[in-house]
Write an enzyme that holds these catalytic residues in place. Structure first.
Site, short mmCIF file in Angstrom:
data_model
loop_
_atom_site.label_atom_id
_atom_site.label_comp_id
_atom_site.label_asym_id
_atom_site.label_seq_id
_atom_site.Cartn_x
_atom_site.Cartn_y
_atom_site.Cartn_z
N ASP A 144 1.75 4.08 5.04
CA ASP A 144 1.14 5.21 4.32
C ASP A 144 0.99 4.89 2.85
O ASP A 144 1.61 3.98 2.33
CB ASP A 144 2.05 6.44 4.45
CG ASP A 144 1.89 7.11 5.81
OD1 ASP A 144 0.82 6.97 6.41
OD2 ASP A 144 2.86 7.76 6.25
N TYR B 115 12.86 -2.26 7.91
CA TYR B 115 12.46 -1.39 6.80
C TYR B 115 13.63 -1.21 5.86
O TYR B 115 14.79 -1.26 6.27
CB TYR B 115 12.04 -0.01 7.31
CG TYR B 115 10.64 0.08 7.84
CD1 TYR B 115 9.57 0.29 6.98
CD2 TYR B 115 10.37 -0.03 9.20
CE1 TYR B 115 8.27 0.40 7.46
CE2 TYR B 115 9.07 0.07 9.69
CZ TYR B 115 8.03 0.28 8.81
OH TYR B 115 6.74 0.40 9.29
#
Lengths: 236, 236
Positions: A43, A101
């Site tokens: 995003d 992540y």
């Protein structure tokens, strides 16, 4: 670092995006229209240190020239680190075995001016030991429905987290999750839940029942994108 | 991180600057017009992790509220970390005993998209061992005329560097200089000279004669501001 106008990975007409910029660069270099497939979308505001994407060309341009040629065409908010040849059936997304992540929380009273777009600022002091206890509950195979945003396209919400670690470095708290895949906003929601544990709003041992509940409303909030890094994508 | 419109420390009419923003915030909070004195100016693009500045107010506002009050008024590209009371004759610049600056070089082939405004990118592989040999020559008391830009207001070009270290962390080379003061652009020129050593353009042992020459043209180029950090300012 956030590029003000860069809207993230996915192509959208008339908006600066990573996929579109790289596809355009490849077309300029080779004359071929390609479609670029990433291991997953990122995003707007999310940082990628190790995104992987594949495309197919006929052009005989030497593989070691590809990265430098693409980088010469795109803004410096996009950098290709490496290009390599893969078998014809390789797919960045479907062949992906493991992703890591990172979420970075600045836990100092006033945050940092210099790193403000590279971390989430939480001025209230977090209980690190409780967060450390809590994070271990995320490891293993679970249905992570309580930790996904709507908009997830995947049918199953079951994922395996191989490794969930949390570190402290001066005023920063760093969360790192490695798994076989992540649902939409999953890392940002897990991080938000851990912050709630650090704030004393959720007890570490409650994580187990929140996972089991599959109830999004019981987990913490979705932390903002600028603290999130896609660190690594692994293949067989 | 660079705030696109922030022009650095020094006040200039109609331009966003750190000094002016903080002075305005103090006036809003206390109703008093103040003048803010920093340990030194930082140019546009330079990052401050530990700048120190002083001002005088009559207001009885509790000292522990000052930082939070200023931060509520200024953009998040400016953060006050701490405020404390000092003797009436304290001056951030004149009483400063020691400053530490850091310069960060990304020495990977393509640089980093994420950290692009926080480091200088040098794609050609640098010889770290040679840079390490070279940096030791800067330690001690020297006339640093060869390492200053015109525009220096100070009369003497003699400064003492107490500590000059260089570290390597993966693809990054980090230069750290601690001294009793620095001339205009001195850290950026020393760093540029060290990069020239790493490139083989200057031999490590030549540093001695470049310093002695006091000749700016023999030193390396002034590296860009966005790799530079004012890390710490020390007082007695």
């Amino acid at each position: 670092m956030m590029e003000k106008n860069l809207i993230g990975w996915q192509k959208q007409p008339n908006k600066l995006n990573i996929q579109g910029e790289i596809e355009k660069a490849i077309e300029t270099i080779t004359g071929e229209k390609v479609e670029l497939f990433a291991s997953g979308r990122t995003d707007r505001g999310v940082h990628s240190l190790g995104q992987v994407a594949n495309f197919k060309i006929e052009s005989k341009i030497p593989i070691e020239k590809i990265a430098i040629a693409i980088n010469s065409q795109v803004k410096n908010s996009i950098r290709v680190i490496k290009a390599e040849e893969v078998p014809e059936d390789f797919h960045s997304r479907y062949n992906c075995k493991e992703k890591t992540y990172r979420y970075v929380v600045n836990n100092s009273p006033y945050g940092s001016a210099v790193y403000r777009n590279l971390e989430y600022h939480m001025p209230v002091k977090l209980d690190f030991e409780k967060m450390k206890q809590a994070i271990s509950y995320f490891e293993g195979e679970h249905d992570f429905s309580a930790f996904k945003s709507s908009g997830t396209s995947s049918k199953s919400s079951v994922r395996i987290i191989y490794k969930a670690i949390i570190k402290k470095s001066k005023d920063r708290i760093i969360i790192e999750l490695t798994g076989n895949g992540f649902l939409y906003n999953m890392v940002r929601i897990i991080s938000g839940t851990l912050v709630d544990v650090g704030l004393g709003k959720i007890k570490p041992e409650e994580i187990k029942s929140i996972i089991e509940s599959k109830d999004r409303t019981r987990a913490g909030k979705t932390l903002p994108p600028h603290g999130l890094y896609l660190v690594k994508v692994k293949y067989k």
